[in-house]
Design a protein around this motif. Structure first.
Motif, PDB file in Angstrom:
ATOM      1  N   THR A 131       0.828  -1.199   0.000  1.00 42.81           N
ATOM      2  CA  THR A 131       0.000   0.000   0.000  1.00 42.81           C
ATOM      3  C   THR A 131       0.866   1.253   0.000  1.00 42.81           C
ATOM      4  N   TRP A 132       0.546   2.203  -0.856  1.00 37.45           N
ATOM      5  CA  TRP A 132       1.197   3.498  -0.869  1.00 37.45           C
ATOM      6  C   TRP A 132       0.602   4.309   0.279  1.00 37.45           C
ATOM      7  N   ILE A 133       1.458   4.657   1.246  1.00 38.10           N
ATOM      8  CA  ILE A 133       0.991   5.307   2.459  1.00 38.10           C
ATOM      9  C   ILE A 133       0.737   6.793   2.214  1.00 38.10           C
ATOM     10  N   LYS A 134      -0.465   7.229   2.579  1.00 41.85           N
ATOM     11  CA  LYS A 134      -0.821   8.649   2.580  1.00 41.85           C
ATOM     12  C   LYS A 134      -1.321   8.966   3.991  1.00 41.85           C
ATOM     13  N   ALA A 135      -0.375   9.337   4.848  1.00 42.62           N
ATOM     14  CA  ALA A 135      -0.688   9.506   6.268  1.00 42.62           C
ATOM     15  C   ALA A 135      -0.690  10.974   6.645  1.00 42.62           C
ATOM     16  N   GLY A 136      -1.418  11.280   7.705  1.00 40.86           N
ATOM     17  CA  GLY A 136      -1.460  12.651   8.197  1.00 40.86           C
ATOM     18  C   GLY A 136      -1.566  12.676   9.707  1.00 40.86           C
ATOM     19  N   TYR A 137      -0.793  13.570  10.345  1.00 43.68           N
ATOM     20  CA  TYR A 137      -0.863  13.759  11.795  1.00 43.68           C
ATOM     21  C   TYR A 137      -1.902  14.840  12.131  1.00 43.68           C
ATOM     22  N   TRP A 138      -2.663  14.566  13.167  1.00 40.97           N
ATOM     23  CA  TRP A 138      -3.557  15.571  13.726  1.00 40.97           C
ATOM     24  C   TRP A 138      -3.183  15.740  15.190  1.00 40.97           C
ATOM     25  N   TYR A 139      -2.768  16.954  15.562  1.00 44.48           N
ATOM     26  CA  TYR A 139      -2.348  17.251  16.918  1.00 44.48           C
ATOM     27  C   TYR A 139      -3.547  17.728  17.729  1.00 44.48           C
ATOM     28  N   ALA A 140      -3.824  17.013  18.804  1.00 49.54           N
ATOM     29  CA  ALA A 140      -5.014  17.317  19.603  1.00 49.54           C
ATOM     30  C   ALA A 140      -4.944  18.685  20.258  1.00 49.54           C
ATOM     31  N   GLY A 141      -3.736  19.229  20.428  1.00 52.90           N
ATOM     32  CA  GLY A 141      -3.596  20.527  21.063  1.00 52.90           C
ATOM     33  C   GLY A 141      -3.593  21.678  20.089  1.00 52.90           C
ATOM     34  N   SER A 142      -3.982  21.437  18.852  1.00 52.99           N
ATOM     35  CA  SER A 142      -3.984  22.502  17.848  1.00 52.99           C
ATOM     36  C   SER A 142      -5.101  23.492  18.123  1.00 52.99           C
ATOM     37  N   THR A 194       4.737  35.221  14.743  1.00 51.59           N
ATOM     38  CA  THR A 194       4.397  34.417  15.920  1.00 51.59           C
ATOM     39  C   THR A 194       5.620  34.332  16.830  1.00 51.59           C
ATOM     40  N   PRO A 195       5.456  33.936  18.078  1.00 51.20           N
ATOM     41  CA  PRO A 195       6.591  33.907  19.006  1.00 51.20           C
ATOM     42  C   PRO A 195       7.782  33.080  18.526  1.00 51.20           C
ATOM     43  N   ASP A 196       7.520  31.940  17.866  1.00 50.85           N
ATOM     44  CA  ASP A 196       8.628  31.126  17.371  1.00 50.85           C
ATOM     45  C   ASP A 196       8.779  31.191  15.854  1.00 50.85           C
ATOM     46  N   GLY A 197       7.944  31.985  15.192  1.00 50.31           N
ATOM     47  CA  GLY A 197       8.033  32.146  13.741  1.00 50.31           C
ATOM     48  C   GLY A 197       7.265  31.115  12.945  1.00 50.31           C
ATOM     49  N   SER A 198       6.764  30.086  13.599  1.00 52.31           N
ATOM     50  CA  SER A 198       6.043  29.042  12.858  1.00 52.31           C
ATOM     51  C   SER A 198       4.662  29.537  12.457  1.00 52.31           C
ATOM     52  N   ILE A 199       4.276  29.242  11.202  1.00 52.03           N
ATOM     53  CA  ILE A 199       2.994  29.697  10.659  1.00 52.03           C
ATOM     54  C   ILE A 199       2.365  28.574   9.846  1.00 52.03           C
ATOM     55  N   SER A 200       1.064  28.412   9.986  1.00 49.60           N
ATOM     56  CA  SER A 200       0.370  27.386   9.208  1.00 49.60           C
ATOM     57  C   SER A 200       0.292  27.795   7.745  1.00 49.60           C
ATOM     58  N   TRP A 237       2.634  16.731   8.479  1.00 50.15           N
ATOM     59  CA  TRP A 237       2.523  17.426   9.759  1.00 50.15           C
ATOM     60  C   TRP A 237       2.154  18.878   9.451  1.00 50.15           C
ATOM     61  N   GLN A 238       1.056  19.385   9.959  1.00 48.89           N
ATOM     62  CA  GLN A 238      -0.059  18.617  10.449  1.00 48.89           C
ATOM     63  C   GLN A 238      -1.323  19.065   9.742  1.00 48.89           C
ATOM     64  N   LEU A 239      -2.406  18.281   9.845  1.00 48.84           N
ATOM     65  CA  LEU A 239      -3.587  18.434   8.998  1.00 48.84           C
ATOM     66  C   LEU A 239      -4.353  19.753   9.145  1.00 48.84           C
ATOM     67  N   PRO A 240      -4.587  20.288  10.352  1.00 50.30           N
ATOM     68  CA  PRO A 240      -5.369  21.530  10.452  1.00 50.30           C
ATOM     69  C   PRO A 240      -4.714  22.727   9.756  1.00 50.30           C
ATOM     70  N   ASN A 241      -3.421  22.635   9.430  1.00 57.30           N
ATOM     71  CA  ASN A 241      -2.748  23.743   8.747  1.00 57.30           C
ATOM     72  C   ASN A 241      -3.167  23.879   7.284  1.00 57.30           C
ATOM     73  N   ASP A 242      -3.881  22.881   6.774  1.00 51.75           N
ATOM     74  CA  ASP A 242      -4.339  22.882   5.376  1.00 51.75           C
ATOM     75  C   ASP A 242      -5.860  22.790   5.382  1.00 51.75           C
TER      76      ASP A 242
END
Length: 465
Positions: free
Chosen positions: A25-36, A282-288, A347-352
């Motif tokens: 199977t060709w893996i198409k996986a996605g992480y969802w972070y509960a603290g998002s 943002t405080p650490d520069g990370s942006i969705s 990483w991670q799904l809510p950003n899209d």
């Protein structure tokens, strides 16, 4: 060989070819972070084969898995929620290994201590399987991407992995692991042989190479290639393969986030190396990804794509932002296919939120997979028809040879009869026979006997008294 036999063999051959082309199977996986920020997004699970819920944590005192109280309602409903959109999707539960119950940034010393004691390992393994079953997960993911940053004894990791694999097999659970982009860091190394043996696949954290919190210059945080540094995905993938991990067990990490730097010189818009003075926005520069796209639309600017690094970037006032857009995502999926990797993980799904990147990755996979299947079917069909035509020609040839032999037997019989002692018998030439039977016409054929076909004589010229 009959035509039915050929068709049967063709169907077997085609099924074997199809099985070979789709066996893994060709893996198409996605992480969802509960603290998002969006705790339960409406995940488009039809775009994925596996969805990974993050995180469960390890209690440093009991070595059991625990959940953050605010995460528990979402994690408990995660499996049923994602299956509504895709009943075949497989939900996995990811385990955070850094110190602290609730994902505090730090090292993994407590995790390494746990691995050194058999009773602690047993407690961890049993609690992980119990939690997976309680919440309907079909597998477990161990996130050890920062493990090599920890100073400690890693010799017991192999024992944990071996024991966990045995327990997971008994419960028919998938086991995966999230690792650093390369297998080595300074004097520390992952136990590659044990990783390869015990995990179904390995997620490579192929991003966050450069961030505004660690570098005072701009850099491609998810560079596929980097001619000036080893901090890039292609280097890491090849290092894992050289260390003994099969490419077919590697799953490429895709980043749905970027980083913003504050430029020293707002006019410096180079892809990397521009002097910077810390994070922006943002405080650490990370942006969705969603935020980046909305920001660009608001300021009516377009990103630039750099094919050397395979990354997009833009400048908004004095901010430099590096991220992956649709074109970069597609090229990375193509790279994963070319290298024979197992698939990709996000990483991670809510950003899209609009699933723009996920659709780009999935469509690229479907396009290439579809054409691969067409190629296999076309190849098998061509081979079948070549074989079929060969058998038809062979059967026709056998029939022609058989008829010629029958005619020759008849001729020899007639010629030999001329040597009989009976004086009233005579030798008849082949030309006379052909004339008398109208060139052995089927219309003059009376039947067949022991010596071959019998023909009606049309001409009396063969009788010479």
């Amino acid at each position: 060989m009959s035509i039915l036999s050929l068709i049967f063999l063709f169907m077997i051959f085609l099924s074997l070819q199809w099985k070979t082309s789709t066996s893994q199977t060709w893996i198409k996986a996605g992480y969802w972070y509960a603290g998002s920020e969006n705790p339960m997004p409406n995940i488009n699970s039809a775009l994925f084969t596996h969805l990974i819920c993050a995180f469960a944590y390890i209690d440093p005192s009991t070595h059991e898995l625990v959940l953050k109280a605010s995460d528990e309602p979402y994690i408990s409903s995660f499996s049923s929620s994602v299956r509504k959109g895709n009943p075949s999707v497989k939900p996995l539960l990811s385990i955070w290994t850094q110190n602290g119950k609730f994902g505090n940034v730090g090292n993994s010393s407590n995790f390494l201590v746990m691995t050194q004691t058999p009773t602690y390992r047993k407690t961890f393994i049993e609690s992980s399987i119990k939690m997976a079953r309680a919440y309907g997960f079909e597998g477990l993911d161990l996130y050890v991407a920062t493990l090599l940053n920890t100073k400690g004894n890693m010799t017991s990791l192999g024992n944990l992995f071996n024991e966990w694999r045995v327990a997971a097999d008994q419960e028919k659970l998938i086991l995966t692991v999230g690792v650093r982009y390369s297998p080595d860091l300074d004097s520390m190394s992952y136990p590659v042989d044990s990783v390869s043996k015990n995990f179904d696949w390995v997620h490579i954290r192929s991003y966050d190479y450069h961030t505004p919190m660690t570098d005072n210059f701009t850099g491609a945080h998810s560079a596929l290639y980097d001619p000036s540094s080893h901090m890039n995905t292609d280097y890491g993938v090849n290092e894992w393969i050289k260390s003994g991990l099969p490419a077919s067990k590697l799953v490429l990490g895709l980043a749905y986030h970027g980083y913003a730097w504050t430029l020293v010189d707002p006019k410096d818009n180079s892809i990397g190396g521009a002097p910077a003075k810390g994070p922006a926005i943002t405080p650490d520069g990370s942006i969705s990804y969603d935020y980046i796209r909305n920001h660009m639309r608001s300021y009516k600017i377009n990103s630039l794509y750099n094919s050397t690094y395979v990354i997009n970037y833009c400048t908004i006032y004095s901010f430099w932002i590096g991220f992956d857009d649709v074109e970069a995502i597609k090229n990375k999926v193509v790279y994963a296919k070319k290298m024979g990797l197992r698939g990709y993980s996000v990483w991670q799904l809510p950003n899209d939120h609009n699933w723009e990147l996920s659709k780009a990755a999935a469509q690229e996979d479907n396009y290439r997979g579809h054409h691969k299947r067409i190629f296999v079917i076309a190849l098998c069909t061509t081979a079948f028809f070549i074989l079929l035509i060969g058998c038809i020609i062979s059967n026709m040839r056998k029939r022609i040879i058989s008829k010629v032999k029958q005619v020759m037997v008849m001729m020899m019989t007639l010629m030999n009869s001329g040597k009989s002692s009976y004086h009233n018998q005579q030798v008849i030439s082949f030309a006379d026979i052909r004339e008398a039977t109208n060139s052995f016409s089927e219309e003059n054929k009376l039947g067949e006997g022991g010596y071959g076909p019998v023909y009606k004589v049309l001409s009396s010229s063969v009788y010479k008294y």
